[in-house]
Design a protein around this motif. Structure first.
Motif, mmCIF file in Angstrom:
data_model
loop_
_atom_site.group_PDB
_atom_site.id
_atom_site.type_symbol
_atom_site.label_atom_id
_atom_site.label_comp_id
_atom_site.label_asym_id
_atom_site.label_seq_id
_atom_site.Cartn_x
_atom_site.Cartn_y
_atom_site.Cartn_z
ATOM 1 N N UNK A 120 10.139 7.890 9.746
ATOM 2 C CA UNK A 120 9.033 6.943 9.863
ATOM 3 C C UNK A 120 8.071 7.417 10.944
ATOM 4 N N UNK A 121 6.768 7.308 10.658
ATOM 5 C CA UNK A 121 5.716 7.641 11.607
ATOM 6 C C UNK A 121 4.933 6.385 11.951
ATOM 7 N N UNK A 122 4.617 6.215 13.234
ATOM 8 C CA UNK A 122 3.841 5.062 13.694
ATOM 9 C C UNK A 122 2.707 5.540 14.590
ATOM 10 N N UNK A 123 1.620 4.754 14.636
ATOM 11 C CA UNK A 123 0.490 5.110 15.490
ATOM 12 C C UNK A 123 -0.319 3.865 15.812
ATOM 13 N N UNK A 124 -1.094 3.950 16.889
ATOM 14 C CA UNK A 124 -1.997 2.853 17.260
ATOM 15 C C UNK A 124 -3.163 3.420 18.053
ATOM 16 N N UNK A 143 1.879 -2.198 13.897
ATOM 17 C CA UNK A 143 1.721 -0.757 14.004
ATOM 18 C C UNK A 143 1.331 -0.150 12.648
ATOM 19 N N UNK A 144 0.445 0.844 12.689
ATOM 20 C CA UNK A 144 0.186 1.634 11.494
ATOM 21 C C UNK A 144 1.438 2.470 11.244
ATOM 22 N N UNK A 145 2.070 2.247 10.113
ATOM 23 C CA UNK A 145 3.378 2.848 9.846
ATOM 24 C C UNK A 145 3.368 3.535 8.486
ATOM 25 N N UNK A 146 3.901 4.749 8.467
ATOM 26 C CA UNK A 146 4.050 5.513 7.230
ATOM 27 C C UNK A 146 5.530 5.825 7.067
ATOM 28 N N UNK A 147 6.099 5.346 5.971
ATOM 29 C CA UNK A 147 7.505 5.603 5.673
ATOM 30 C C UNK A 147 7.581 6.844 4.787
ATOM 31 N N UNK A 148 7.995 7.965 5.400
ATOM 32 C CA UNK A 148 8.008 9.238 4.693
ATOM 33 C C UNK A 148 9.167 9.314 3.704
ATOM 34 N N UNK A 155 13.665 9.217 13.283
ATOM 35 C CA UNK A 155 14.546 9.747 12.247
ATOM 36 C C UNK A 155 15.901 9.063 12.354
ATOM 37 N N UNK A 156 16.436 8.639 11.232
ATOM 38 C CA UNK A 156 17.777 8.035 11.191
ATOM 39 C C UNK A 156 18.518 8.568 9.977
ATOM 40 N N UNK A 205 0.837 -1.196 0.000
ATOM 41 C CA UNK A 205 0.000 0.000 0.000
ATOM 42 C C UNK A 205 0.875 1.250 0.000
ATOM 43 N N UNK A 206 0.455 2.233 -0.785
ATOM 44 C CA UNK A 206 1.219 3.470 -0.901
ATOM 45 C C UNK A 206 0.270 4.656 -1.011
ATOM 46 N N UNK A 207 0.709 5.766 -0.464
ATOM 47 C CA UNK A 207 0.028 7.041 -0.615
ATOM 48 C C UNK A 207 1.022 7.998 -1.255
#
Length: 239
Positions: free
Chosen positions: A165-169, A151-156, A185-186, A106-108
Motif C-alpha cells: 500500500x502507498x499513501x501520500x498527502x 490519506x491518498x491511498x493506492x492499494x497495489x 508491506x505485509x 475508484x480504480x486505476x
C-alpha cells in the motif's frame, strides 16, 4: 441526485428532505440540479450537481452537492474508473467557505485508489485558510472545525495477504507547508508475519516563528501469531 425512478422513491425522498431541510417559516431553499455527460455512447465523464441556496430573505448559505464520474476507455470496460463525491458550503457574515471531496469506488487498472480533499477559507476572529489533499502532517494540529481528509491511498496488491500500500498527502495552510508519503508491506504465512515500511514527513512553518522538520522512517518487523518477535527500524529527524 437524479434517482432512477423518483415516482416510486417519492416517500423515501420526502422523508430525507424532512430530515435535512425541515420546514421553517420564513426560510426558502432553491435547489437547481444539472446533469452533464461527455464522451458520447462511451459516456466517459458524468457530472451530477445540485446548488442549494438558503434565503432568509437574503442568502444565508449556499451548499454545493455533486458527484463526478470518469471511466476510460468506456463506462462498461473501465480500465480507469474514478468517482469523486463533492460537498461545498459558503456562508456569509462572516465569510466561511468549505469544500470537501472524497474518492469512492475508484480504480486505476487493478489498483484501488481512495482519499480525500478539504479546503477551508474563513474570516472573523478564527480566520484560517487550509488546503489539504490526503490529510496533514502527523504532528500538526489543524485549526478548529476543519474536517480531516483521508490519506491518498493506492492499494497495489489488491489483497490483504500479501499487501502493498502507498499513501501520500500534501497540505498548505496560512502558516505551514507540509507533505509526506509512506509505503507499507505485509505478508503472512501461517503464524509468521512480516511487515515493512518506509515513510517521509516534512513540515515547514513560518508563523508564529520559522520551523523546519523532516523525518524519515523505515523498518522491518517479524511477528509470530500476531506478537512481535524481531524488529529492525531506523528513524532520522532533521529540525
Amino acid at each position: 441526485l437524479f434517482p432512477p425512478d423518483p415516482l416510486s422513491q417519492a416517500p423515501h425522498i420526502f422523508a430525507i428532505w424532512r430530515q435535512t431541510m425541515p420546514i421553517s417559516v420564513g426560510h426558502t431553499i432553491v435547489g437547481p440540479m444539472v446533469q452533464l455527460g461527455w464522451g458520447g455512447a462511451a459516456n466517459l465523464c458524468t457530472l451530477e450537481l445540485a446548488v442549494l441556496i438558503e434565503l432568509d430573505p437574503n442568502p444565508v448559505q449556499i451548499v454545493l452537492l455533486g458527484s463526478l464520474r470518469f471511466s476510460a476507455p468506456s463506462n462498461d470496460a473501465g480500465l480507469v474508473r474514478m468517482r469523486a463525491d463533492v460537498l461545498g458550503r459558503l456562508r456569509f457574515d462572516p465569510l466561511d467557505f468549505l469544500l470537501q471531496a472524497e474518492l469512492e469506488d475508484s480504480r486505476l487498472g487493478t489498483f484501488t485508489i481512495s482519499g480525500g480533499l478539504v479546503m477551508v477559507a474563513r474570516g472573523g476572529p478564527d480566520a484560517a485558510f487550509v488546503l489539504s489533499v490526503g490529510g496533514f502532517h502527523p504532528h500538526f494540529t489543524p485549526p478548529a472545525n476543519v474536517p480531516a481528509a483521508a490519506r491518498i491511498r493506492v492499494d497495489i496488491s489488491g489483497s490483504d495477504n500479501p499487501r502493498l500500500r502507498l499513501e501520500a498527502y500534501l497540505a498548505i495552510t496560512s502558516q505551514t507547508f507540509q507533505f509526506g508519503a509512506r509505503a507499507e508491506l505485509h505478508a503472512a504465512a501461517g503464524p509468521l508475519g512480516l511487515d515493512g515500511w518506509l515513510g517521509l514527513d516534512v513540515l515547514i512553518q513560518w508563523l508564529p516563528h520559522f520551523r523546519f522538520s523532516a523525518e524519515i522512517s523505515a523498518g522491518l518487523s517479524l511477528s509470530y501469531d500476531g506478537s512481535p518477535v524481531l524488529e529492525v527500524s531506523i528513524d532520522v529527524l532533521l529540525e
